[in-house]
Write an enzyme that holds these catalytic residues in place. Structure first.
Site, mmCIF file in Angstrom:
data_model
loop_
_atom_site.group_PDB
_atom_site.id
_atom_site.type_symbol
_atom_site.label_atom_id
_atom_site.label_comp_id
_atom_site.label_asym_id
_atom_site.label_seq_id
_atom_site.Cartn_x
_atom_site.Cartn_y
_atom_site.Cartn_z
ATOM 1 N N ASN A 10 0.822 -1.192 0.056
ATOM 2 C CA ASN A 10 -0.123 -0.032 -0.082
ATOM 3 C C ASN A 10 1.043 1.339 -0.097
ATOM 4 O O ASN A 10 1.749 1.689 0.994
ATOM 5 C CB ASN A 10 -0.842 0.114 1.306
ATOM 6 C CG ASN A 10 -1.534 1.137 1.409
ATOM 7 O OD1 ASN A 10 -1.862 1.906 0.598
ATOM 8 N ND2 ASN A 10 -2.399 1.364 2.510
ATOM 9 N N HIS A 96 -9.341 1.425 5.277
ATOM 10 C CA HIS A 96 -7.988 1.477 5.873
ATOM 11 C C HIS A 96 -8.303 2.585 7.220
ATOM 12 O O HIS A 96 -9.181 3.541 7.175
ATOM 13 C CB HIS A 96 -7.043 2.252 5.169
ATOM 14 C CG HIS A 96 -5.684 2.249 5.410
ATOM 15 N ND1 HIS A 96 -5.204 3.264 6.399
ATOM 16 C CD2 HIS A 96 -4.709 1.371 4.998
ATOM 17 C CE1 HIS A 96 -4.066 2.766 6.667
ATOM 18 N NE2 HIS A 96 -3.693 1.712 5.981
ATOM 19 N N GLU A 98 -6.543 4.976 8.179
ATOM 20 C CA GLU A 98 -6.316 6.344 7.992
ATOM 21 C C GLU A 98 -7.404 6.894 7.416
ATOM 22 O O GLU A 98 -7.977 8.165 7.681
ATOM 23 C CB GLU A 98 -5.145 6.653 6.834
ATOM 24 C CG GLU A 98 -3.799 6.363 7.468
ATOM 25 C CD GLU A 98 -2.930 5.855 6.883
ATOM 26 O OE1 GLU A 98 -2.982 5.724 5.488
ATOM 27 O OE2 GLU A 98 -1.621 5.294 7.214
ATOM 28 N N GLU A 166 -4.985 -4.590 10.889
ATOM 29 C CA GLU A 166 -3.733 -3.498 11.081
ATOM 30 C C GLU A 166 -4.202 -2.728 12.280
ATOM 31 O O GLU A 166 -5.018 -1.559 12.294
ATOM 32 C CB GLU A 166 -3.899 -2.280 9.854
ATOM 33 C CG GLU A 166 -3.687 -3.113 8.484
ATOM 34 C CD GLU A 166 -3.362 -2.172 7.401
ATOM 35 O OE1 GLU A 166 -2.110 -2.384 6.730
ATOM 36 O OE2 GLU A 166 -3.754 -0.943 7.193
ATOM 37 N N SER A 212 4.121 -1.890 10.353
ATOM 38 C CA SER A 212 5.335 -1.747 10.227
ATOM 39 C C SER A 212 5.947 -3.149 10.037
ATOM 40 O O SER A 212 6.925 -3.622 10.647
ATOM 41 C CB SER A 212 5.818 -1.320 11.659
ATOM 42 O OG SER A 212 5.345 -0.094 12.077
#
Ligand code: G3P
Length: 249
Positions: A10, A96, A98, A166, A212
């Protein structure tokens, strides 16, 4: 039937034409297992999708990073699922964190978007994950179950869904979940699917980890029984061959 390992890159809102060409060329030259064993999907920003799709080796595929919740029309700034299909973009990332956090996309909205994208023939990487506060409050499983429930409420066919766990606290922080932490949540998610969708869907749906992930930590994570792949952000952008997606396989 075994779950095929999935590696997604991504790129988020990053890149110039020159950088994109460089990363694609590194990816094209990388040695990776055959697509029978590993599925590789690269997700550049919308504007680079045609370029990446055209230049990328044929055994790798592309994903958009979002699409609109219903049929396109008077929605300035949005990109519709129909447009992605028209450009033969096979995958889309939905939900996502974000977007959930900064653009206030709710669980229900994400569920609607996943369902609409699937209805148009797209395959979906559906993202879920808890914040640090939620983890510290001990509500991780409850949070990811609620996010998954909102998707399951709208989706009847899971064959084209990859669930990406995530944890928000691990995204872009260098603070990767330990293999045990990832395995615990993935296993809870699989149990949730088993109890609330079906044993078949639980057994066949790929649950991938993002946050990460690097070449250095991916092997141990991948060895966990319920970790079926990765969604990689920062490390997928490096154009040095030792650090690109291919080195995560
Ligand atoms: O979607 C991938 C992502 O959010 C993880 O980003 O940079 O922590 O690998 P990163």
């Amino acid at each position: 039937m075994g779950r095929k390992f999935f590696v997604g890159g991504n790129w988020k809102c990053n890149g110039t034409t020159e950088q994109v060409k460089k990363i694609v060329s590194t990816l094209n030259g990388g040695e990776v297992p055959s697509q029978d064993v590993v599925e590789v999907v690269i997700s550049p920003p919308f504007v680079f999708l045609p370029l990446v799709k055209e230049a990328l080796r044929p055994d790798f595929h592309v994903a958009a990073q979002n699409c609109w919740v219903k049929k396109g029309g008077a929605f300035t700034g949005e990109v519709s699922a129909e447009m992605l299909v028209n450009l033969s973009i096979p995958w889309v990332i939905i939900g996502h964190s974000e977007r959930r956090l900064m653009l206030k996309e709710s669980n229900e909205f994400v569920g609607d978007k996943v369902a609409y994208a699937l209805s148009q023939g797209l395959k979906v990487i559906a993202c879920i994950g808890e914040t640090l506060e939620q983890r510290e409050a001990g509500s991780t499983v409850e949070v990811v179950a609620a996010q998954t429930k909102a998707i399951a409420a709208k989706v009847s066919n899971w064959a084209d869904v990859v669930l990406a766990y995530e944890p928000v606290w691990a995204i872009g922080t260098g603070k990767v979940a330990t293999p045990a932490q990832a395995q615990e949540v993935h296993s809870e998610l699989r149990k949730w699917l088993q109890a609330n969708v079906s044993p078949e869907v639980a057994a066949s749906t790929r649950i991938i980890y993002g946050g990460s992930v690097t070449a250095a930590n991916c092997k141990e994570l991948a060895a966990q029984p319920d970790v079926d792949g990765f969604l990689v952000g920062g490390a997928s952008l490096k154009s040095r061959s030792s650090l690109t997606l291919s080195s995560l396989l």
